[in-house]
Design an enzyme around this catalytic site. Structure first.
Site, PDB file in Angstrom:
ATOM      1  N   LYS A   1      39.263  38.599  32.724  1.00  0.00           N
ATOM      2  CA  LYS A   1      40.435  37.860  33.218  1.00  0.00           C
ATOM      3  C   LYS A   1      39.951  36.784  34.182  1.00  0.00           C
ATOM      4  O   LYS A   1      38.835  36.839  34.713  1.00  0.00           O
ATOM      5  CB  LYS A   1      41.442  38.792  33.900  1.00  0.00           C
ATOM      6  CG  LYS A   1      40.916  39.579  35.111  1.00  0.00           C
ATOM      7  CD  LYS A   1      40.960  38.825  36.420  1.00  0.00           C
ATOM      8  CE  LYS A   1      40.414  39.641  37.577  1.00  0.00           C
ATOM      9  NZ  LYS A   1      40.032  38.822  38.744  1.00  0.00           N
TER      10      LYS A   1
ATOM     11  N   PRO B   1      29.291  39.823  32.492  1.00  0.00           N
ATOM     12  CA  PRO B   1      28.495  39.971  33.718  1.00  0.00           C
ATOM     13  C   PRO B   1      29.237  40.811  34.745  1.00  0.00           C
ATOM     14  O   PRO B   1      30.465  40.742  34.863  1.00  0.00           O
ATOM     15  CB  PRO B   1      28.332  38.527  34.211  1.00  0.00           C
ATOM     16  CG  PRO B   1      28.612  37.669  33.032  1.00  0.00           C
ATOM     17  CD  PRO B   1      29.583  38.417  32.181  1.00  0.00           C
TER      18      PRO B   1
ATOM     19  N   GLY C   1      30.114  42.134  38.662  1.00  0.00           N
ATOM     20  CA  GLY C   1      30.265  41.513  39.966  1.00  0.00           C
ATOM     21  C   GLY C   1      30.502  40.022  39.859  1.00  0.00           C
ATOM     22  O   GLY C   1      30.072  39.249  40.719  1.00  0.00           O
ATOM     23  N   ALA C   2      31.198  39.608  38.808  1.00  0.00           N
ATOM     24  CA  ALA C   2      31.348  38.179  38.509  1.00  0.00           C
ATOM     25  C   ALA C   2      32.749  37.653  38.784  1.00  0.00           C
ATOM     26  O   ALA C   2      33.042  36.487  38.508  1.00  0.00           O
ATOM     27  CB  ALA C   2      30.978  37.918  37.050  1.00  0.00           C
ATOM     28  N   GLY C   3      33.658  38.515  39.271  1.00  0.00           N
ATOM     29  CA  GLY C   3      35.022  38.074  39.555  1.00  0.00           C
ATOM     30  C   GLY C   3      35.907  37.979  38.332  1.00  0.00           C
ATOM     31  O   GLY C   3      36.989  37.394  38.387  1.00  0.00           O
TER      32      GLY C   3
ATOM     33  N   GLY D   1      36.605  40.874  36.304  1.00  0.00           N
ATOM     34  CA  GLY D   1      37.245  42.160  36.024  1.00  0.00           C
ATOM     35  C   GLY D   1      36.642  42.938  34.881  1.00  0.00           C
ATOM     36  O   GLY D   1      37.317  43.797  34.293  1.00  0.00           O
ATOM     37  N   GLY D   2      35.363  42.698  34.545  1.00  0.00           N
ATOM     38  CA  GLY D   2      34.774  43.362  33.389  1.00  0.00           C
ATOM     39  C   GLY D   2      34.748  44.873  33.494  1.00  0.00           C
ATOM     40  O   GLY D   2      35.120  45.576  32.548  1.00  0.00           O
ATOM     41  N   GLY D   3      34.317  45.415  34.625  1.00  0.00           N
ATOM     42  CA  GLY D   3      34.300  46.867  34.810  1.00  0.00           C
ATOM     43  C   GLY D   3      35.697  47.452  34.835  1.00  0.00           C
ATOM     44  O   GLY D   3      35.944  48.532  34.270  1.00  0.00           O
ATOM     45  N   SER D   4      36.623  46.740  35.468  1.00  0.00           N
ATOM     46  CA  SER D   4      38.013  47.200  35.519  1.00  0.00           C
ATOM     47  C   SER D   4      38.618  47.267  34.127  1.00  0.00           C
ATOM     48  O   SER D   4      39.350  48.204  33.792  1.00  0.00           O
ATOM     49  CB  SER D   4      38.845  46.264  36.406  1.00  0.00           C
ATOM     50  OG  SER D   4      38.370  46.263  37.734  1.00  0.00           O
TER      51      SER D   4
ATOM     52  N   ASP E   1      42.063  46.284  40.309  1.00  0.00           N
ATOM     53  CA  ASP E   1      42.297  45.385  39.179  1.00  0.00           C
ATOM     54  C   ASP E   1      42.617  46.122  37.880  1.00  0.00           C
ATOM     55  O   ASP E   1      43.112  45.517  36.922  1.00  0.00           O
ATOM     56  CB  ASP E   1      41.058  44.517  38.930  1.00  0.00           C
ATOM     57  CG  ASP E   1      40.896  43.398  39.950  1.00  0.00           C
ATOM     58  OD1 ASP E   1      41.815  43.208  40.772  1.00  0.00           O
ATOM     59  OD2 ASP E   1      39.860  42.722  39.915  1.00  0.00           O
TER      60      ASP E   1
END
Length: 273
Positions: free
Chosen positions: A8, A92, A94-96, A98-101, A134
């Site tokens: 996102k 990536p 910690g990229a802002g 929301g990939g992990g979320s 998130d």
């Protein structure tokens, strides 16, 4: 079952106040983009989690997908049922974006379907909030005005369909502590959702990310990427989340080959909403 947890971007991000629980109240519009990981979950006699693609730091137990499984077990929904999980990590960390979320939220939705739990979107959002601020957004995964800790939503009559979006990640890690150290919380004069009701041509002057100014001061490369996107014709460009990814919205696709972004991770695609 296979799904594709997507990233996102934040269209505007105002840090309004620090809460008594240590979190911050924000306002932003979260907008899904089609850059994604790939997640496979199948029923099994025993639990396993494997990953490929980008190396995921930290202990497996802290991965949001694993935590989603543990959460549903602890809540009594899975009744001991086990799964084999494989995540191919593309987004990536910690990229802002929301990939992990997204991974955690999509896992909840997949468990709900695989095991026929019949949990409502509202129930899934409540469960997702315990994974991270998130995460609830990715349950319905469509543009929304987000407020509070970022887990309260308001539907928006808003569309960027037909536009193109480019994301550039300079592979700079911005910690949460660094991001918030540069911010003085304050209520904005104009709400993000009011700005987005105006033509995109005026967003540059009003739509801000409160993290951006200090982070660009600390990491000038991020500011250079933003300026470069405007030079290439972006209608609007901004850092997303707490960084370090920068996005640009364009009328037409742009060529990312043989550009100043060669040392960055880049993605481009159509706006899907």
């Amino acid at each position: 079952m296979v799904s594709f947890p997507n990233a996102k971007i934040n269209l505007g991000l105002n840090i309004i106040e620090k809460r008594t629980d240590g979190y911050h109240n924000i306002e932003s519009v979260f907008y899904p983009v089609a850059w994604c990981d790939a997640l496979e979950i199948i029923k099994s006699d025993s639990f396993s989690f494997h990953s490929s693609g980008l190396k995921i730091p930290g202990n497996q137990e802290n991965n949001l997908i694993v935590r989603a499984h543990t959460l549903l077990q602890n809540e009594g929904f899975l009744k001991g049922s086990q799964v084999n999980i494989h995540l191919h990590k593309v987004l990536p960390m910690g990229a802002g974006i929301g990939g992990g979320s997204a991974d955690g939220a999509f896992a909840l939705k997949m468990f709900n379907e695989i095991f026929e739990l019949n949990l409502s979107s509202n129930r899934l959002e409540n469960l997702a909030e315990s994974l991270g601020s998130d995460c609830p957004f990715f349950i319905e995964n469509k543009p929304k005005f987000c407020f509070g800790k970022g887990a309260e939503f308001e539907e928006l009559a808003f569309s960027l369909k037909g536009k193109k979006v480019v994301l550039i990640n300079p592979q700079i890690h911005i910690s949460t502590a660094e991001a918030y150290a540069g911010v003085k919380p304050q209520k904005p004069e104009i709400s993000v959702k009011d700005i987005l009701s105006e033509p995109i041509t005026v967003w540059k002057n009003f739509l801000k990310n409160d993290f951006e100014e200090k982070i660009i001061e600390n990491h000038p490369k991020i500011g250079e990427i933003k300026a470069n996107l405007y030079e290439k014709g972006a209608l609007y460009a901004s850092m997303t989340g707490s960084g370090s990814t920068v996005f640009g919205i364009f009328d037409e696709s742009i060529d990312l080959i043989n550009t100043d972004f060669e040392d960055c991770v880049c993605w481009s695609g159509a706006c899907i909403y």
